[in-house]
Design a protein around this motif. Structure first.
Motif, PDB file in Angstrom:
ATOM      1  N   GLN A  53       0.842  -1.201   0.000  1.00  0.00           N
ATOM      2  CA  GLN A  53       0.000   0.000   0.000  1.00  0.00           C
ATOM      3  C   GLN A  53       0.874   1.247   0.000  1.00  0.00           C
ATOM      4  O   GLN A  53       1.930   1.285   0.638  1.00  0.00           O
ATOM      5  N   CYS A  54       0.409   2.285  -0.701  1.00  0.00           N
ATOM      6  CA  CYS A  54       1.121   3.557  -0.721  1.00  0.00           C
ATOM      7  C   CYS A  54       0.743   4.336   0.535  1.00  0.00           C
ATOM      8  O   CYS A  54      -0.450   4.557   0.791  1.00  0.00           O
ATOM      9  N   PRO A  55       1.721   4.727   1.342  1.00  0.00           N
ATOM     10  CA  PRO A  55       1.392   5.439   2.574  1.00  0.00           C
ATOM     11  C   PRO A  55       0.870   6.854   2.312  1.00  0.00           C
ATOM     12  O   PRO A  55       0.210   7.441   3.170  1.00  0.00           O
ATOM     13  N   ALA A  56       1.126   7.377   1.126  1.00  0.00           N
ATOM     14  CA  ALA A  56       0.676   8.744   0.844  1.00  0.00           C
ATOM     15  C   ALA A  56      -0.770   8.776   0.356  1.00  0.00           C
ATOM     16  O   ALA A  56      -1.613   9.475   0.903  1.00  0.00           O
ATOM     17  N   CYS A  57      -1.094   7.970  -0.692  1.00  0.00           N
ATOM     18  CA  CYS A  57      -2.449   8.069  -1.265  1.00  0.00           C
ATOM     19  C   CYS A  57      -3.317   6.872  -0.919  1.00  0.00           C
ATOM     20  O   CYS A  57      -4.507   6.869  -1.225  1.00  0.00           O
ATOM     21  N   GLY A  58      -2.742   5.832  -0.316  1.00  0.00           N
ATOM     22  CA  GLY A  58      -3.556   4.689   0.106  1.00  0.00           C
ATOM     23  C   GLY A  58      -3.804   3.657  -0.977  1.00  0.00           C
ATOM     24  O   GLY A  58      -4.489   2.657  -0.747  1.00  0.00           O
TER      25      GLY A  58
ATOM     26  N   ALA B 222       7.891   2.588  -6.777  1.00  0.00           N
ATOM     27  CA  ALA B 222       7.154   3.827  -6.511  1.00  0.00           C
ATOM     28  C   ALA B 222       5.679   3.610  -6.769  1.00  0.00           C
ATOM     29  O   ALA B 222       5.281   2.675  -7.469  1.00  0.00           O
ATOM     30  N   CYS B 223       4.841   4.473  -6.196  1.00  0.00           N
ATOM     31  CA  CYS B 223       3.393   4.360  -6.339  1.00  0.00           C
ATOM     32  C   CYS B 223       2.971   4.684  -7.769  1.00  0.00           C
ATOM     33  O   CYS B 223       3.428   5.652  -8.358  1.00  0.00           O
ATOM     34  N   ARG B 224       2.059   3.873  -8.317  1.00  0.00           N
ATOM     35  CA  ARG B 224       1.618   4.103  -9.699  1.00  0.00           C
ATOM     36  C   ARG B 224       0.659   5.300  -9.785  1.00  0.00           C
ATOM     37  O   ARG B 224       0.438   5.842 -10.850  1.00  0.00           O
ATOM     38  N   MET B 225       0.082   5.673  -8.633  1.00  0.00           N
ATOM     39  CA  MET B 225      -0.886   6.775  -8.648  1.00  0.00           C
ATOM     40  C   MET B 225      -0.208   8.117  -8.386  1.00  0.00           C
ATOM     41  O   MET B 225      -0.400   9.069  -9.128  1.00  0.00           O
ATOM     42  N   CYS B 226       0.581   8.183  -7.284  1.00  0.00           N
ATOM     43  CA  CYS B 226       1.094   9.490  -6.910  1.00  0.00           C
ATOM     44  C   CYS B 226       2.616   9.579  -7.022  1.00  0.00           C
ATOM     45  O   CYS B 226       3.190  10.648  -6.848  1.00  0.00           O
ATOM     46  N   GLY B 227       3.267   8.467  -7.307  1.00  0.00           N
ATOM     47  CA  GLY B 227       4.708   8.500  -7.522  1.00  0.00           C
ATOM     48  C   GLY B 227       5.544   8.439  -6.256  1.00  0.00           C
ATOM     49  O   GLY B 227       6.774   8.432  -6.327  1.00  0.00           O
TER      50      GLY B 227
HETATM   51 ZN   LIG Z   1       0.464   6.776  -3.829  1.00  0.00          ZN
END
Ligand SMILES: [Zn+2]
Ligand SMILES: [Zn+2]
Length: 772
Positions: free
Chosen positions: A478-483, A518-523
């Protein structure tokens, strides 16, 4: 009869394949009598048998249950004869091409069992029959099945009675003379292997005897059996409890199924074996079903110990040839006892007198593809058809079986005590919400209570079992920034993080991708792993107890056929200190030196959207708890949970089925939504790559069910849905389902048969074991 003209379902799919005109050339001229016809079921998804002409020369072999090769359009197919002397069809029939069976492959009762499966589960008859015979017997290239494994035998064909003849024959070859006389001493023939490996005779000398015309080679059938070496000493004397149950079973009328409800470690297997011994002694045969054979080597070894060569072990690691050999040996009556997983319920045991279903509560007895049969239920039907007795056994019986016992339709016998009156292990519930954890544990739910218990056991030289029913390293990323959670592109399921080797993997379709940086949504560059899997537990335990010898067992450790088997063997021989794994390690194992069992997270399956979630959790925790304290040292179990008050967890801690059933059974009856065992259940799953089409198909099914229910079935059915399945997308297909419930099994049977025969793209699952 229901006549479904359901929107979206194609009634056209029932039209049988056309039988183009034209008899086989030559089959007419030699026929003095009028042609005879047979009804043949083909392994195809069609609702009816076909009619073929019986060539005169094959007439003696074309009998019900026999396999035949027949032309279908431009190819040839193996089918099974279901009736002979049937009326000539309206169109000209093609002729049967070959009939490979000397004895019909399927006996009358097995043929009838196939019909029952087709009717009950709404499966095309050909698919039902396909399940009854090993795959190799459906091969049109070699309808006789693969060649049997053979032993080369050397046999004398000429005698040399006088010394003079002998000296003349072997003047220049004393080695041949030695070989000749050895064969003579062995009664004239012996296996090649014995002569070469044991008696050290040379192959050249044997070849020479054959060239001289004094001996010949012959190949005789030898069934291949990879379990041949596995055996254990004869079982110990029965305890008084066990003797009481054996006597009770033998005085129960065979037509009444029996449940042995014995606590873990009470020796149910010894009871089965004793009953089966009397069966085999009387010249009859038996089947013993086990949930998964690679995980039950101890049971297999015990059966071998008692019945030796009489046993055929059927398991998934057999090659096609080995499977066909085992099948033939049973069909001929050369072996009398079949041991195997669910498909062994169809083993062609001669004079079948008993079927034992060990661990009858296991969901692995249900087949996941058509025909979606449950081997326990098939066993009950087969036994009725053959006059055999059924024995179900479990420490944690299914609620369905307990219900039958409560109604008196199953005779229940209890083994309330462990062998040697050893106590059941004490179970400590550790509340993960409040219990102290070791500081180094970080994300791992590892409490000081469990830590100290494991350390103590290792210090005493005892063994430990740790259960975590979730494989992989972490449950998701899980991305800690955008979830954002990484999910499978083909299934509506989070991808599991694996570390050995590193990858993100889908546990439903096998999709695999590299672990992103890296996150695919927010990087954002740091991704967090959530949820503990067995790989991470192994890693943690290895760091925590560096001197311990640890093995992990889950679906990812099965690279070779017998990996499990070897791990269990090492555990049995004390070459492992800690065995950790998924539900695989919870079943049937008997290691007296295990004094501590830890359930690292008992809640992994507790909150699944399935009415059996509580029952599964109860069974799993109670079963694994039963692995502790089987030896004189006793044992203790630590169950870590966030739901210590849940009735499934509490009953498992008390080793009490009765306590579990007392709470669970009323929860499945009104005013709650009714579920088995109070009602029968069937599930219809529509799936399609296009979401709207899956929904539309499910709506079509639901609308048809509601109409038929009102117009024809006096509203005997409860129809639920349509609704998206809890796993809304699987292997690229969107999934919707409809459930029907009824106290009247006939109403369910009618809609199951109608939809099974007509609805393409809709899976019909009667008595489903999962609703995900
Ligand atoms: Zn993210
Ligand atoms: Zn997937």
């Amino acid at each position: 009869m229901l006549t479904p003209d359901t929107p979206g379902l194609r009634p056209g799919s029932v039209t049988p394949l056309p039988d183009p005109p034209g008899l086989r050339p030559g089959s007419v001229t030699s026929l003095p009598t009028s042609p005879q016809f047979a009804e043949i079921v083909l392994p195809l998804p069609v609702p009816r048998p076909y009619t073929y002409e019986i060539p005169h020369e094959l007439a003696h072999r074309v009998v019900p249950g026999a396999r035949v090769v027949v032309p279908v359009q431009r190819r040839r197919v193996v089918g099974v004869v279901t009736a002979v002397a049937v009326a000539a069809p309206a169109v000209t029939a093609k002729a049967i091409v070959a009939a490979p069976d000397e004895e019909p492959a399927l006996t009358g009762p097995l043929l009838e069992l196939g019909r029952w499966i087709s009717r009950y589960y709404g499966t095309p008859p050909g698919w039902a029959l396909r399940a009854l015979l090993p795959g190799a017997l459906w091969s049109v290239q070699r309808p006789a099945g693969p060649a049997e494994g053979t032993d080369r035998v050397v046999a004398l064909v000429a005698t040399l009675p006088s010394l003079l003849e002998r000296e003349r024959a072997f003047k220049r070859s004393p080695k041949r003379r030695v070989a000749y006389e050895a064969l003579e001493a062995l009664g004239g023939s012996a296996p090649m292997r014995h002569l070469v490996e044991r008696l050290r005779l040379s192959r050249a000398a044997l070849d020479g005897l054959v060239r001289q015309g004094l001996a010949r080679y012959a190949d005789v059938a030898r069934p291949r059996d990879p379990f041949a070496g596995l055996s254990s000493p004869p079982p110990p004397e029965l305890t008084a409890d066990q003797r009481r149950v054996v006597a009770g079973i033998l005085t129960t009328p065979p037509e009444t199924p029996v449940l042995i409800q014995g606590v873990t470690g009470s020796g149910k297997t010894l009871v089965y074996l004793d009953v089966l011994r009397s069966v085999v002694a009387s010249g009859a045969g038996a089947i013993l079903l086990v949930p998964e054979i690679a995980l039950t080597p101890q049971t297999v070894a015990r059966v071998r110990g008692v019945f030796g060569d009489q046993v055929a072990v059927l398991h998934s690691a057999l090659s096609d040839g080995e499977r066909a050999d085992a099948w033939r040996a049973l069909r001929r009556g050369e072996r009398r006892v079949a041991v195997g997983p669910r498909s062994a319920v169809f083993a062609p045991v001669q004079r079948l007198a008993a079927i034992v279903v060990d661990e009858e509560h296991e969901s692995s007895y249900k087949q996941g593809s058509s025909p979606r049969y449950h081997a326990r239920d098939v066993a009950l039907v087969r036994a009725r058809l053959e006059g055999a007795r059924v024995i179900l056994g479990s420490a944690t019986p299914s609620l369905e079986t307990l219900h039958l016992a409560a109604q008196g339709r199953v005779a229940r016998f209890e083994l309330p005590q462990r062998i040697g009156a050893r106590p059941l292990p004490a179970v400590e519930l550790v509340d993960l919400r409040s219990a102290e954890r070791v500081p180094e544990a970080r994300g791992v739910p590892w409490t000081t209570a469990l830590d100290e218990a494991v350390r103590g056991a290792l210090g005493r030289g005892d063994q430990v079992i740790l259960l975590l029913n979730r494989r992989g390293f972490a449950t998701y990323l899980q991305c800690p920034a955008c979830g954002d959670v990484r999910d499978c592109p083909h299934c509506a399921i989070a991808l599991t993080v694996h570390q050995t080797p590193p990858a993100l993997r889908c546990h439903y379709c096998g999709h695999e991708e590299t672990i992103p940086t890296a996150c695919r949504m927010c990087g954002k560059e740091i991704q967090r792993m959530r949820g503990l899997g067995t790989q991470q537990l192994e890693h943690f335990v290895a760091l925590r107890f560096p001197a311990a010898r640890i093995a992990r067992m889950d679906l990812d450790t099965t690279s070779s056929k017998w990996a499990h088997h070897r791990v269990l063997e090492r555990m049995a021989h004390g070459k492992l200190d800690i065995l950790l794994g998924t539900q695989m390690i919870a079943k049937g194992l008997d290691f007296p030196n295990v004094t501590v069992v830890g359930v690292v997270d008992a809640d992994t399956g507790l909150h699944l959207p399935d009415f059996r979630a509580g029952e599964r959790t109860f069974q799993l925790v109670a079963q694994v708890a039963g692995r502790a304290g089987r030896g004189p040292k006793g044992g203790r179990v630590y169950v870590q949970t966030r739901a210590p008050d849940h009735h499934a967890i509490r009953a498992a801690a008390a080793h009490s089925v009765a306590q579990f059933a007392a709470v669970e059974v009323p929860l499945r009856a009104p005013p709650h939504p009714a579920y088995p065992p109070h009602v029968g259940l069937a599930r219809f799953v529509a799936s399609d790559p296009v979401a709207a089409r899956a929904q539309e198909a499910a709506e079509g099914v639901a609308a048809w069910l509601r109409r038929v229910n009102a117009e024809r079935l006096q509203n005997a059915l409860g129809v639920l849905g349509p609704a998206p399945c809890p796993i809304a997308r699987l292997k690229g297909r969107w999934r919707w389902h409809v459930l029907v419930k009824a106290t009247e099994p006939r109403a369910i049977g009618r809609v199951v048969r109608a939809l099974g025969a007509r609805a393409r793209g809709v899976v019909v699952d009667r008595d489903p074991v999962t609703l995900l």
